[in-house]
Design a protein around this motif. Structure first.
Motif, PDB file in Angstrom:
ATOM      1  N   GLY A  54       1.054   3.975  -2.924  1.00 25.75           N
ATOM      2  CA  GLY A  54       0.740   5.573  -2.518  1.00 25.75           C
ATOM      3  C   GLY A  54       1.991   6.256  -3.294  1.00 25.75           C
ATOM      4  O   GLY A  54       1.679   7.473  -3.938  1.00 25.75           O
ATOM      5  N   TRP A  91      -4.449   4.928   0.311  1.00 22.39           N
ATOM      6  CA  TRP A  91      -3.815   5.116  -0.876  1.00 22.39           C
ATOM      7  C   TRP A  91      -3.987   6.421  -1.519  1.00 22.39           C
ATOM      8  O   TRP A  91      -3.075   7.226  -1.847  1.00 22.39           O
ATOM      9  CB  TRP A  91      -4.321   3.962  -1.883  1.00 22.39           C
ATOM     10  CG  TRP A  91      -3.873   4.218  -3.380  1.00 22.39           C
ATOM     11  CD1 TRP A  91      -2.593   3.811  -3.654  1.00 22.39           C
ATOM     12  CD2 TRP A  91      -4.536   4.418  -4.553  1.00 22.39           C
ATOM     13  NE1 TRP A  91      -2.618   4.042  -5.099  1.00 22.39           N
ATOM     14  CE2 TRP A  91      -3.809   4.513  -5.618  1.00 22.39           C
ATOM     15  CE3 TRP A  91      -5.981   4.646  -4.821  1.00 22.39           C
ATOM     16  CZ2 TRP A  91      -4.088   4.538  -7.037  1.00 22.39           C
ATOM     17  CZ3 TRP A  91      -6.571   4.939  -6.037  1.00 22.39           C
ATOM     18  CH2 TRP A  91      -5.492   4.913  -7.134  1.00 22.39           C
ATOM     19  N   LEU A 111      -1.842  -1.805  -5.176  1.00 21.32           N
ATOM     20  CA  LEU A 111      -2.890  -1.376  -4.634  1.00 21.32           C
ATOM     21  C   LEU A 111      -3.864  -2.708  -4.603  1.00 21.32           C
ATOM     22  O   LEU A 111      -4.565  -3.172  -3.460  1.00 21.32           O
ATOM     23  CB  LEU A 111      -3.888  -0.277  -5.189  1.00 21.32           C
ATOM     24  CG  LEU A 111      -5.047  -0.085  -4.484  1.00 21.32           C
ATOM     25  CD1 LEU A 111      -5.268   0.303  -2.857  1.00 21.32           C
ATOM     26  CD2 LEU A 111      -6.007   1.130  -5.205  1.00 21.32           C
ATOM     27  N   LEU A 170       0.585  -1.064  -0.091  1.00 21.78           N
ATOM     28  CA  LEU A 170      -0.101  -0.073   0.022  1.00 21.78           C
ATOM     29  C   LEU A 170       0.872   1.330   0.090  1.00 21.78           C
ATOM     30  O   LEU A 170       0.507   2.053  -0.544  1.00 21.78           O
ATOM     31  CB  LEU A 170      -0.946   0.029   1.142  1.00 21.78           C
ATOM     32  CG  LEU A 170      -2.002   1.032   1.162  1.00 21.78           C
ATOM     33  CD1 LEU A 170      -2.945   1.040   0.007  1.00 21.78           C
ATOM     34  CD2 LEU A 170      -2.794   0.774   2.503  1.00 21.78           C
TER      35      LEU A 170
END
Length: 106
Positions: free
Chosen positions: A10, A62, A46, A6
Motif C-alpha cells: 500500500g 491495498w 501484494l 500488504l
C-alpha cells in the motif's frame, strides 16, 4: 507477516501514484522510471500478501491504503482542497480498511 507485506504494498502504491503525477504523463524520465519500479515492487508485495490473506481483503486494503495515502499526499504536496465532505469520505475509507483487517480472520 502477510499484513506487513500488504502494508508495504500500500505504501508503495502511494509512492508510485505520487511519482505518476510528477512524471507529467510519463514525460519526465526520472519519475516515469520511479513509477514503474514502484508499481512492480507494490505488486510483488501484494502477491506475497495474497499467499495467506483472502484476495478480496488484500486487494481492498491495498487500494484503500493507496487511495488514503494519495489523498493525503495530494493535500500536503499538491495543495489539493480539504473540504468537510472530503474528510468524511477519507474517514469512511479508513474505517473500511480497519474493518476489513478486523474481520479478516488473520
Amino acid at each position: 507477516m502477510e499484513w506487513i507485506f500488504l502494508f508495504f504494498a500500500g505504501l508503495l502504491e502511494v509512492f508510485w501514484s505520487t511519482c505518476l503525477k510528477l512524471s507529467e504523463g510519463f514525460s519526465v524520465l526520472k519519475f516515469s522510471v520511479l513509477t514503474v519500479g514502484g508499481m512492480i515492487l507494490s505488486f510483488l508485495f501484494l502477491a506475497q500478501a495474497t499467499k495467506q490473506l483472502p484476495l478480496g481483503t488484500s486487494y481492498a486494503v491495498w487500494t484503500g491504503i493507496g487511495a488514503l495515502g494519495a489523498v493525503i499526499v495530494g493535500i500536503v504536496l499538491f495543495k489539493e482542497s480539504l473540504s468537510p465532505a472530503r474528510l468524511i469520505f477519507v474517514a469512511l475509507l479508513l474505517i473500511g480498511i480497519i474493518g476489513l483487517k478486523a474481520t479478516s480472520g488473520h
